[in-house]
Design an enzyme around this catalytic site. Structure first.
Site, short mmCIF file in Angstrom:
data_model
loop_
_atom_site.label_atom_id
_atom_site.label_comp_id
_atom_site.label_asym_id
_atom_site.label_seq_id
_atom_site.Cartn_x
_atom_site.Cartn_y
_atom_site.Cartn_z
N ALA A 63 -1.16 -3.26 11.99
CA ALA A 63 -2.26 -3.19 11.04
C ALA A 63 -2.21 -1.84 10.33
O ALA A 63 -1.77 -0.84 10.91
CB ALA A 63 -3.58 -3.33 11.79
N GLY A 108 -0.08 -5.45 15.13
CA GLY A 108 -0.08 -6.68 14.34
C GLY A 108 1.31 -7.19 14.02
O GLY A 108 1.51 -8.40 13.83
N GLU A 111 2.31 -9.08 16.93
CA GLU A 111 1.48 -10.30 16.98
C GLU A 111 1.96 -11.34 15.97
O GLU A 111 1.91 -12.55 16.24
CB GLU A 111 0.00 -9.93 16.73
CG GLU A 111 -0.56 -9.14 17.92
CD GLU A 111 -1.94 -8.55 17.63
OE1 GLU A 111 -2.06 -7.77 16.66
OE2 GLU A 111 -2.89 -8.87 18.36
N GLU A 131 -2.27 -0.59 20.58
CA GLU A 131 -3.68 -0.45 20.18
C GLU A 131 -4.46 0.44 21.13
O GLU A 131 -5.34 1.19 20.73
CB GLU A 131 -4.34 -1.85 20.12
CG GLU A 131 -3.95 -2.69 18.91
CD GLU A 131 -2.66 -3.47 19.09
OE1 GLU A 131 -1.90 -3.19 20.05
OE2 GLU A 131 -2.40 -4.36 18.27
N1 DAK Z 1 -0.45 1.85 9.13
C1 DAK Z 1 -0.38 2.58 8.01
N2 DAK Z 1 0.68 3.35 7.67
C2 DAK Z 1 1.72 3.35 8.54
C3 DAK Z 1 1.70 2.60 9.73
C4 DAK Z 1 0.53 1.82 10.03
N3 DAK Z 1 0.44 1.06 11.11
N4 DAK Z 1 2.85 2.82 10.40
C5 DAK Z 1 3.56 3.68 9.63
N5 DAK Z 1 2.88 4.00 8.52
C6 DAK Z 1 3.31 4.88 7.43
C7 DAK Z 1 3.24 6.34 7.88
O1 DAK Z 1 1.92 6.84 7.72
C8 DAK Z 1 4.23 6.97 6.90
O2 DAK Z 1 3.61 7.11 5.66
P1 DAK Z 1 3.64 8.54 4.84
O3 DAK Z 1 3.07 9.52 5.77
O4 DAK Z 1 5.12 8.73 4.58
O5 DAK Z 1 2.83 8.28 3.62
C9 DAK Z 1 5.31 5.91 6.76
O6 DAK Z 1 4.69 4.68 7.15
C10 DAK Z 1 6.52 6.16 7.65
O7 DAK Z 1 6.04 6.28 8.98
P2 DAK Z 1 6.45 7.55 9.90
O8 DAK Z 1 6.72 8.76 9.09
O9 DAK Z 1 5.44 7.63 10.97
O10 DAK Z 1 7.85 7.02 10.49
P3 DAK Z 1 8.51 7.42 11.88
O11 DAK Z 1 9.89 6.86 11.84
O12 DAK Z 1 8.35 8.88 12.16
O13 DAK Z 1 7.68 6.65 12.98
C11 DAK Z 1 6.55 4.71 13.93
C12 DAK Z 1 7.69 5.24 13.02
C13 DAK Z 1 6.52 3.19 13.79
C14 DAK Z 1 6.85 5.09 15.38
C15 DAK Z 1 5.21 5.37 13.48
O14 DAK Z 1 5.07 5.17 12.05
C16 DAK Z 1 4.02 4.77 14.15
O15 DAK Z 1 3.75 5.07 15.30
N6 DAK Z 1 3.27 3.96 13.39
C17 DAK Z 1 2.02 3.39 13.87
C18 DAK Z 1 2.25 2.27 14.84
C19 DAK Z 1 0.93 1.70 15.27
O16 DAK Z 1 0.20 2.32 16.06
N7 DAK Z 1 0.58 0.58 14.64
C20 DAK Z 1 -0.78 0.04 14.71
C21 DAK Z 1 -0.92 -0.77 15.97
S1 DAK Z 1 -2.59 -1.23 16.16
C22 DAK Z 1 -8.42 -5.32 14.39
C23 DAK Z 1 -7.41 -5.55 13.51
C24 DAK Z 1 -6.13 -5.27 13.85
C25 DAK Z 1 -5.83 -4.72 15.09
C26 DAK Z 1 -6.86 -4.52 15.98
C27 DAK Z 1 -8.14 -4.82 15.64
N8 DAK Z 1 -9.77 -5.57 13.96
C28 DAK Z 1 -9.99 -5.86 12.58
C29 DAK Z 1 -10.85 -5.54 14.92
C30 DAK Z 1 -4.48 -4.37 15.36
C31 DAK Z 1 -4.16 -3.07 15.28
C32 DAK Z 1 -2.77 -2.65 15.30
O17 DAK Z 1 -1.85 -3.22 14.79
#
Ligand code: DAK
Length: 256
Positions: A63, A108, A111, A131
């Protein structure tokens, strides 16, 4: 458009195309994915859908975290329902879907892959439901689909530790069907080739029966199987399949 829908012969290919944010799922993208699934459902002559992410780094980083903040609680509820409803469309699609996981599949993203009928990973694929690290829990079906695939103990561990699951482990625990040795798209097209050989309605009945196995007691599941297998038996394709066996030739299924 952040989602591209193309066609490779009788295989539809949906590509999440927001590589600058590692194909993160904004609500707008979720809606686009939903519309693309509707389009696939209406496509003539399609045998399978492949779902993948643009670039070689990420299938989908989950997400869009930036968008999730500072929203009224009711919007969070409708947001979760939107994601769940979009991914659930894959269950009723007339064709099977295969996630081609080309890198990170977090939150997501995992998922979405879990909602597909099958998953093939590249060797650099990394799954995770992180999450919990954000003070959240999965909201797009992860708590329900992961245990059905890998069992409750493993699902709880993956969800409650938020740890990464690399391709090799994902294959070992049944989270993915295979890890592609060569080109991922080639592997996906090759795998989808199975579904060009058989009767599409029979494939649908098989999917429907197995889907129900997760939520029905055994006796009721067996009843569903008896009904669906009898429906398959009534298709001309079943007659053709059995006749072809008798006549020692390849069957010519007509999806009827
Ligand atoms: N959202 C937004 N931007 C993201 C992103 C994300 N999930 N993942 C990466 N990006 C963006 C980064 O901010 C960065 O953008 P800039 O800073 O360059 O503008 C760009 O993508 C490149 O990312 P990194 O620089 O971080 O790249 P790295 O290779 O260093 O790291 C990484 C890759 C995948 C390890 C890292 O980006 C990371 O940890 N990303 C976040 C992963 C994550 O935590 N995903 C979210 C999981 S939680 C709900 C709805 C949905 C959900 C729950 C509830 N409700 C409505 C109740 C579900 C939630 C989730 O999915």
């Amino acid at each position: 458009m952040s989602v591209e829908l193309t066609r490779n012969g009788d295989i539809a290919v949906l590509t999440l195309n927001r590589p600058e944010a590692l194909n993160a799922l904004s609500f707008a993208i979720l809606r686009e994915i939903g519309s693309a699934f509707d389009e696939v459902a209406a496509m003539e002559g399609i045998r399978a859908l492949l779902v993948t992410g643009a670039g070689d780094k990420a299938f989908c980083a989950g997400a869009d975290i930036k968008e999730l903040r500072h929203r009224p609680l009711m919007n969070q509820l409708t947001g979760a329902e939107l994601g769940q409803a979009v991914f659930a469309k894959l269950d009723t699609l007339p064709v099977p879907s295969v996630a081609l996981v080309n890198g990170y599949a977090f939150g997501g993203g995992s998922e979405l892959a879990l909602a597909c009928t099958f998953r093939i990973a590249s060797p650099n694929a990394v799954f995770g439901l992180p999450e919990i690290k954000l003070g959240l829990i999965p909201g797009y079906g992860g708590t329900q689909r992961l245990p059905r695939l890998v069992g409750e103990g493993r699902a709880l561990e993956i969800i409650m530790t938020g740890r990464n699951v690399k391709a090799e482990e994902a294959e070992r625990i049944g989270l993915v069907n295979a890890v592609a040795e060569g080109d991922l798209m080639e592997a996906g097209l090759d795998f989808a080739g199975w579904f060009t050989r058989y009767s599409l309605p029979a494939l649908q009945f098989a999917r429907r029966a197995v889907q129900r196995a997760g939520d029905l007691p055994l006796t009721e599941g067996l009843r569903v199987e008896a009904e669906l297998s009898t429906m398959a038996y009534r298709m001309n394709d079943a007659e053709e399949g059995m006749a072809a066996f008798d006549e020692k030739r390849k069957p010519e299924f007509k999806d009827a």
